[in-house]
Design a protein around this motif. Structure first.
Motif, PDB file in Angstrom:
ATOM      1  N   LEU A   1      -2.761 -13.222  -8.469  1.00  0.00           N
ATOM      2  CA  LEU A   1      -1.402 -12.842  -8.842  1.00  0.00           C
ATOM      3  C   LEU A   1      -1.378 -11.385  -9.278  1.00  0.00           C
ATOM      4  N   VAL A   2      -0.300 -10.702  -8.928  1.00  0.00           N
ATOM      5  CA  VAL A   2      -0.128  -9.310  -9.346  1.00  0.00           C
ATOM      6  C   VAL A   2       0.483  -9.313 -10.740  1.00  0.00           C
ATOM      7  N   ARG A   3      -0.289  -8.816 -11.702  1.00  0.00           N
ATOM      8  CA  ARG A   3       0.193  -8.748 -13.092  1.00  0.00           C
ATOM      9  C   ARG A   3       1.024  -7.502 -13.330  1.00  0.00           C
ATOM     10  N   SER A   4       0.643  -6.401 -12.655  1.00  0.00           N
ATOM     11  CA  SER A   4       1.393  -5.155 -12.807  1.00  0.00           C
ATOM     12  C   SER A   4       1.064  -4.226 -11.655  1.00  0.00           C
TER      13      SER A   4
ATOM     14  N   ASN B   1      -8.849 -10.280 -13.833  1.00  0.00           N
ATOM     15  CA  ASN B   1      -9.712 -11.448 -14.043  1.00  0.00           C
ATOM     16  C   ASN B   1      -9.784 -12.194 -12.715  1.00  0.00           C
ATOM     17  N   ALA B   2     -10.324 -13.395 -12.722  1.00  0.00           N
ATOM     18  CA  ALA B   2     -10.536 -14.121 -11.460  1.00  0.00           C
ATOM     19  C   ALA B   2      -9.237 -14.385 -10.696  1.00  0.00           C
ATOM     20  N   ASN B   3      -8.122 -14.466 -11.422  1.00  0.00           N
ATOM     21  CA  ASN B   3      -6.858 -14.841 -10.784  1.00  0.00           C
ATOM     22  C   ASN B   3      -5.775 -13.777 -10.825  1.00  0.00           C
TER      23      ASN B   3
ATOM     24  N   PRO C   1       2.078 -13.539  -5.824  1.00  0.00           N
ATOM     25  CA  PRO C   1       0.792 -13.464  -5.128  1.00  0.00           C
ATOM     26  C   PRO C   1       0.584 -12.108  -4.445  1.00  0.00           C
ATOM     27  N   TYR C   2      -0.628 -11.606  -4.514  1.00  0.00           N
ATOM     28  CA  TYR C   2      -0.990 -10.347  -3.862  1.00  0.00           C
ATOM     29  C   TYR C   2      -0.758 -10.467  -2.363  1.00  0.00           C
ATOM     30  N   ASP C   3      -0.164  -9.425  -1.782  1.00  0.00           N
ATOM     31  CA  ASP C   3       0.140  -9.418  -0.355  1.00  0.00           C
ATOM     32  C   ASP C   3      -0.181  -8.030   0.192  1.00  0.00           C
TER      33      ASP C   3
ATOM     34  N   LEU D   1       8.574  -4.491  -3.209  1.00  0.00           N
ATOM     35  CA  LEU D   1       8.369  -4.447  -4.656  1.00  0.00           C
ATOM     36  C   LEU D   1       7.762  -5.766  -5.127  1.00  0.00           C
ATOM     37  N   PHE D   2       6.614  -5.686  -5.799  1.00  0.00           N
ATOM     38  CA  PHE D   2       5.984  -6.887  -6.353  1.00  0.00           C
ATOM     39  C   PHE D   2       6.703  -7.310  -7.620  1.00  0.00           C
TER      40      PHE D   2
END
Length: 89
Positions: free
Chosen positions: A6-9, A76-78, A42-44, A36-37
């Protein structure tokens, strides 16, 4: 099949002596282009590539030739942070 992190920032870091485009304008253009995330999205890689191309084009339209490099930073891992580095050519 594993799920993407997941994109946190995300950040746009503009390096060098050139007229910067306001962040609000960049965010608006990213939203219009659909790259725009959102937080915890989810990372794309397609969005990352689209943002890189968009930033290059926006600066070109403003009369500044730039290179744009993206970096995926593992938190982190996710979770990841996406950083776009804009340099004047």
């Amino acid at each position: 099949m594993s799920r993407p992190p997941l994109v946190r920032s995300w950040t746009i870091r503009e390096v060098g002596n050139f007229k910067k485009i306001p962040t609000a304008t960049l965010k608006q253009k990213m939203t219009e282009r659909g790259v725009l995330f959102g937080v915890n999205e989810p990372y794309d890689q397609n969005k990352v590539d689209g943002t890189t191309l968009l930033l290059r084009q926006l600066y070109k339209d403003a009369g500044v030739l730039v290179t744009v490099r993206s970096q995926r930073i593992q938190i982190n891992a996710n979770a990841v942070k996406v950083e776009y580095v804009v340099n004047k050519q």
